[in-house]
Design an enzyme around this catalytic site. Structure first.
Site, PDB file in Angstrom:
ATOM      1  N   ASP A 334       0.844  -1.189   0.000  1.00 40.92           N
ATOM      2  CA  ASP A 334       0.000   0.000   0.000  1.00 40.92           C
ATOM      3  C   ASP A 334       0.884   1.245   0.000  1.00 40.92           C
ATOM      4  O   ASP A 334       2.094   1.168   0.233  1.00 40.92           O
ATOM      5  CB  ASP A 334      -0.878   0.038   1.257  1.00 40.92           C
ATOM      6  CG  ASP A 334      -2.057  -0.917   1.138  1.00 40.92           C
ATOM      7  OD1 ASP A 334      -2.449  -1.222   0.008  1.00 40.92           O
ATOM      8  OD2 ASP A 334      -2.571  -1.345   2.183  1.00 40.92           O
ATOM      9  N   ASP A 619      -5.135  -3.167   4.703  1.00 39.86           N
ATOM     10  CA  ASP A 619      -5.659  -2.702   5.992  1.00 39.86           C
ATOM     11  C   ASP A 619      -7.172  -2.662   6.044  1.00 39.86           C
ATOM     12  O   ASP A 619      -7.754  -2.550   7.114  1.00 39.86           O
ATOM     13  CB  ASP A 619      -5.103  -1.310   6.329  1.00 39.86           C
ATOM     14  CG  ASP A 619      -5.401  -0.284   5.234  1.00 39.86           C
ATOM     15  OD1 ASP A 619      -6.157  -0.615   4.303  1.00 39.86           O
ATOM     16  OD2 ASP A 619      -4.885   0.837   5.311  1.00 39.86           O
ATOM     17  N   ASP A 623      -9.766  -6.161   1.990  1.00 34.88           N
ATOM     18  CA  ASP A 623      -8.438  -6.683   1.671  1.00 34.88           C
ATOM     19  C   ASP A 623      -8.255  -8.122   2.142  1.00 34.88           C
ATOM     20  O   ASP A 623      -7.276  -8.770   1.773  1.00 34.88           O
ATOM     21  CB  ASP A 623      -7.351  -5.812   2.322  1.00 34.88           C
ATOM     22  CG  ASP A 623      -7.204  -4.472   1.628  1.00 34.88           C
ATOM     23  OD1 ASP A 623      -7.508  -4.400   0.433  1.00 34.88           O
ATOM     24  OD2 ASP A 623      -6.800  -3.506   2.294  1.00 34.88           O
TER      25      ASP A 623
END
Length: 896
Positions: A334, A619, A623
């Site tokens: 990310d 997070d 996901d």
């Protein structure tokens, strides 16, 4: 509807099974304090909550009984190796060799107890690590939102629920704002359930969408989850690749040991040796080749690796993941919070009338304002209040500093609204909200509606697409702000005439743009170095972000992630075909923006299909599937959702990309350590087997330099302790400068080093010390070999030579390329302790007469001691020469 996350929490419409104005309702028989209509729910007082916690106990599941300690100890004595040795010991006693049989039984008991102690320690370490997982819950106590540990929940507590939260107790819903619950853990149904006021919620489920307020009806052992848990048997996880490789290796070695022992036993008949002597030889060979301590040593090495990762803020949820981390070849990371600091601040507000630049630090609702033209500054409170109405994250003051509670970007919006509009204006704004449509990753928007208007906040391209006026200026502003690395949100509104709005599609149309918010999230200073280390280690890195492509590209360039020829892709443009997708993203430095959760899942699957060992960070609630699909799912511990943490193998307690690199390094170290102590074990086996091979090749005319009891003493006094110390070896500087290593533990390097270099050297000094003892007793070539005390002393010399050489071997095995003296003699304190104990053990079995007689040896003569002492430096010198020649060979191949 009320904003339950706001400190000024008020609710004009409290609904529930007790009625709108019932102040003495009960849920599950527990009195629930409700001050409805005038003040809204205020929950329990702190004093009452403490009293109930003391009376009812913590909100924890009953500890499963598990396997009794006695049974787990007993299991150590019926393992494959143990059964083989029990059989050998029994045969020894039946064959009239009680001392040998008892010695073998002692080996079984010692190895069993040692293995149990290591596994028990590893289990306790894993339990302690699991306790580090953040399990917090927001409750309303004394009328204010308060974050507590989930174990402190009591019946009657009011729980604020938000997207991604784990439901930690049985609840009754009071308010629902598009609340959806994933009940798959309870029902197996993958489609989330919509929840309305009055519905029941079960512990162990997750909030997938929306937010709400619920009252605790049952905790701990009284929950439905606890009742199910009691009926559920513990299921053993399938073996990992490392475990399967270890079992394959030790079974292969065991088969070789049995076959070799049997062959020697048959050979004794050809040499007319008494059957009892042949049997002793066969048992000795079998015991010498069996690596009894290998499996427990690996378990302890994994536990040590997991603990070291935890010390560096990487929490391993499953011990076997330690080794898998070291095999990682592709990291999909990310952006926000991982490569950046996740310390949002609104630094720019664009409106059609002009631009406002804002100064300040973090979430502190203060700063400077510079507007162009100056009159546009008066528009900022309008934009800020509208954006805050669509947000649930807050900036809160804790210990004289402002921190984010909830989504960091929404906390920045809250800080902006407090600064420019004030708390009174916020409270008035909140009270007018009638309903909301929470953020959806597919819509990329969130919205609320009041009696007279709709307010929408979301990704600029999604919001601008619904604006009915010319938005070219806003589009250009979005691109310009994104190119500077700012994260941009659009805020829009439209009139609303009080009609019922049932879906977001009805609400989020015909909008008028209020403005754009530009957020700054500074990159982590350590990110660039961490990414560079990944490249040196042969690991590819890709950024997968939900941000605007220009924002993602800017941050990727700043931290050095994007390479010169790496593309910037958009989730919507990714090919549907898995092979094409894999070929497109299988390159270092690729950036994928505007990614939906299902895209992350497809990327992980496509990369794995191309042979990569994939680490995927995440997070959010959605996901979870991608984290499970990846070989290593990595969740954010500080900002991630409970769903993501539950699906992950590794939790980053600091949300930092550099921590991933540190975890990969430790994973590689764990696998390297397994090869270290395997080399150590096999070297010892060569030295122990050589005397039996010489005896056989001489037709029994050359006496045994080492007896079976001495071999058992060597196994106890050397292999286990030093192998365990090698399992604690710290990562070397070279680990992250070479491609990932995995696969076979017994590779060409281990085999050539143990069987071709270290093993023969150690065996040579053992035999040389034995011959030196013979010469000291007056033996000359061609004479009959001495017996009695002289033979025992010579055998004692061989025993001590192997111990001393094996001690030096432990230091040699610490590294495959550098000599022992370059590593520092005190850098592995565990090995120093192990070596001291080994030498003390060996000297005791030489100097103490009862111990010496027990294993049929005596103190060696001076001539043998010369050979014994020379063994240690010679082992280190031979090892250093091998490493030098190997280095030169590698350089020749690389230059060819």
């Amino acid at each position: 509807m009320p904003e339950h996350g706001d400190p000024t929490f008020r609710s004009p419409q409290v609904v529930g099974p007790w009625g709108r104005t019932d102040r003495s309702a009960t849920i599950g028989g527990v009195p629930l304090r409700i001050d409805a209509v005038e003040h809204g729910p205020v929950g329990l007082t702190t004093t009452e909550a403490v009293r109930r916690l003391r009376e009812l106990g913590p909100n924890t599941l009953p500890t499963p009984e598990g396997v009794p300690i006695w049974k787990r100890i007993a299991e150590q004595f019926v393992q494959f190796f143990a059964l083989m040795l029990w059989f050998a010991g029994g045969l020894a006693i039946v064959g009239g060799l009680p001392q040998l049989g008892i010695a073998i039984f002692v080996v079984i008991l010692l190895n069993g107890w040692f293995a149990f102690a290591q596994e028990y320690r590893a289990e306790r370490a894993a339990n302690r690590l699991r306790d580090l997982l953040p399990r917090n819950v927001t409750v309303i106590r004394d009328g204010r939102p308060t974050v507590i540990d989930a174990s402190e929940l009591v019946p009657g507590d009011l729980v604020a629920l938000g997207e991604g939260d784990r439901i930690s107790a049985d609840l009754a819903c009071i308010e629902s704002h598009a609340l959806s619950i994933d009940t798959s853990t309870m029902t197996g149904e993958s489609v989330p359930d919509r929840v309305a006021a009055g519905d029941s919620l079960r512990a162990g489920t997750f909030v997938t969408e929306g937010d709400g307020l619920a009252a605790v009806t049952a905790t701990g052992g009284d929950t439905e989850l606890a009742r199910i848990a009691v009926l559920t048997q513990v299921i053993r996880r399938p073996d990992t690749p490392l475990t399967r490789e270890l079992h394959r290796l030790v079974r292969t070695i065991a088969i070789i040991a049995i076959a070799t022992g049997t062959a020697f036993f048959l050979l004794t008949f050809l040499l007319d040796t008494p059957a009892s002597d042949g049997f002793v030889f066969a048992i000795g060979i079998t015991v010498a080749l069996v690596p009894e301590g290998l499996l427990p040593t690996v378990t302890l090495s994994l536990a040590i690796g997991a603990q070291r990762m935890a010390d560096r803020n990487a929490l391993v949820r499953r011990l076997e993941s330690v080794e898998t981390l070291g095999s990682t070849t592709f990291i999909c990371t990310d952006k926000t919070g991982t490569l950046t600091q996740n310390r949002m601040r609104v630094i720019e507000v664009w409106t059609p009338a002009g631009i406002v630049h804002l100064g300040g630090d973090g979430y502190d609702p203060t700063g400077t304002i510079a507007a162009d033209p100056p009159s546009v500054a008066r528009l900022v409170p309008t934009v800020a209040l509208a954006a805050r109405a669509c947000s649930t994250g807050r900036a809160v003051r804790i210990d004289d500093r402002w921190v984010a509670q909830g989504d960091p970007m929404e906390a920045a919006i809250d800080a902006l609204a407090r600064w420019t509009a004030g708390d009174d204006a916020i409270a008035e704004h909140v009270d007018s909200i009638l309903g909301r449509f929470p953020f959806d990753p597919r819509r990329r928007c969130a919205s609320v509606f009041t009696q007279d208007r709709v307010v929408v906040k979301g990704a600029p391209d999604a919001v601008l697409a619904q604006c009915g006026v010319e938005v070219a200026g806003a589009t250009r502003a979005t691109e310009e702000m994104s190119s500077r690395g700012l994260r941009v949100l659009a805020v829009a509104t439209r009139p609303h005439h009080g009609e019922a709005l049932r879906t977001s599609d009805e609400a989020e149309v015909g909008l008028m743009l209020l403005g754009l918010l530009g957020f700054q999230d500074p990159p982590r200073t350590e990110a660039r170095q961490a990414i560079a280390e990944c490249r040196k280690a042969g690991i590819r890195v890709a950024m997968i972000s939900g941000d605007h492509p220009l924002t993602a590209r800017s941050i990727a360039d700043i931290v050095g992630l994007r390479t010169t020829d790496a593309p910037v892709l958009v989730g919507a443009d990714l090919p549907a075909d898995e092979q094409l997708l894999g070929a497109l993203v299988d390159r270092d430095g690729v950036v994928i923006a505007r990614v939906a959760p299902e895209d992350k899942l497809r990327v992980a699957r496509a990369l794995r299909a191309r042979g990569h060992v994939v680490a995927m960070t995440g997070d959010g609630v959605n996901d979870g599937p991608a984290l499970r699909e990846a070989d290593i799912g990595i969740a954010m511990g500080a900002s991630g959702s409970d769903v993501a943490r539950e699906a992950a193998d590794l939790v980053l307690l600091d949300d930092n990309f550099a921590t991933i690199v540190a975890a990969v390094e430790q994973g590689r170290a764990t696998f390297a350590n397994a090869r270290r102590f395997l080399t150590y074990h096999l070297t010892s086996n060569v030295a122990e087997l050589t005397p039996f091979a010489i005896w056989a090749l001489s037709g029994g005319r050359f006496p045994l330099a080492l007896g079976v009891l001495q071999v058992l003493a060597l196994d106890i006094g050397t292999d286990t302790l030093s192998a365990t110390a090698l399992g604690a070896e710290a990562p070397t500087s070279q680990l992250m400068k070479q491609p990932p290593t995995s696969g076979r533990l017994l590779d060409r390097t281990v085999a050539s080093r143990a069987f071709g270099v270290l093993g023969p050297t150690e065996a040579a000094f053992g035999i040389a010390a034995f011959l030196a003892g013979m010469l000291a007793a007056g033996w000359r070539l061609g004479d009959d070999f001495p017996t009695g005390t002289a033979l025992a002393a010579a055998s004692g010399g061989a025993f001590m030579a192997v111990v001393v050489a094996q001690t030096a071997n432990a230091f040699a095995c610490r590294n495959t390329s550098r000599p022992a003296w370059e590593l520092g003699w005190t850098t592995n304190r565990f090995l120093l302790v192990a070596a001291s104990l080994e030498l003390s053990f060996a000297i005791a079995f030489i100097a103490i007469p009862p111990c010496a007689r027990l294993i049929e040896q005596a103190a060696p003569p001076t001539l043998s001691w010369i050979v014994i002492v020379a063994g240690a430096p010679s082992m280190l010198a031979v090892d250093a020469l091998w490493k030098r020649l190997r280095r030169a060979s590698d350089e020749d191949r690389s230059s060819a």
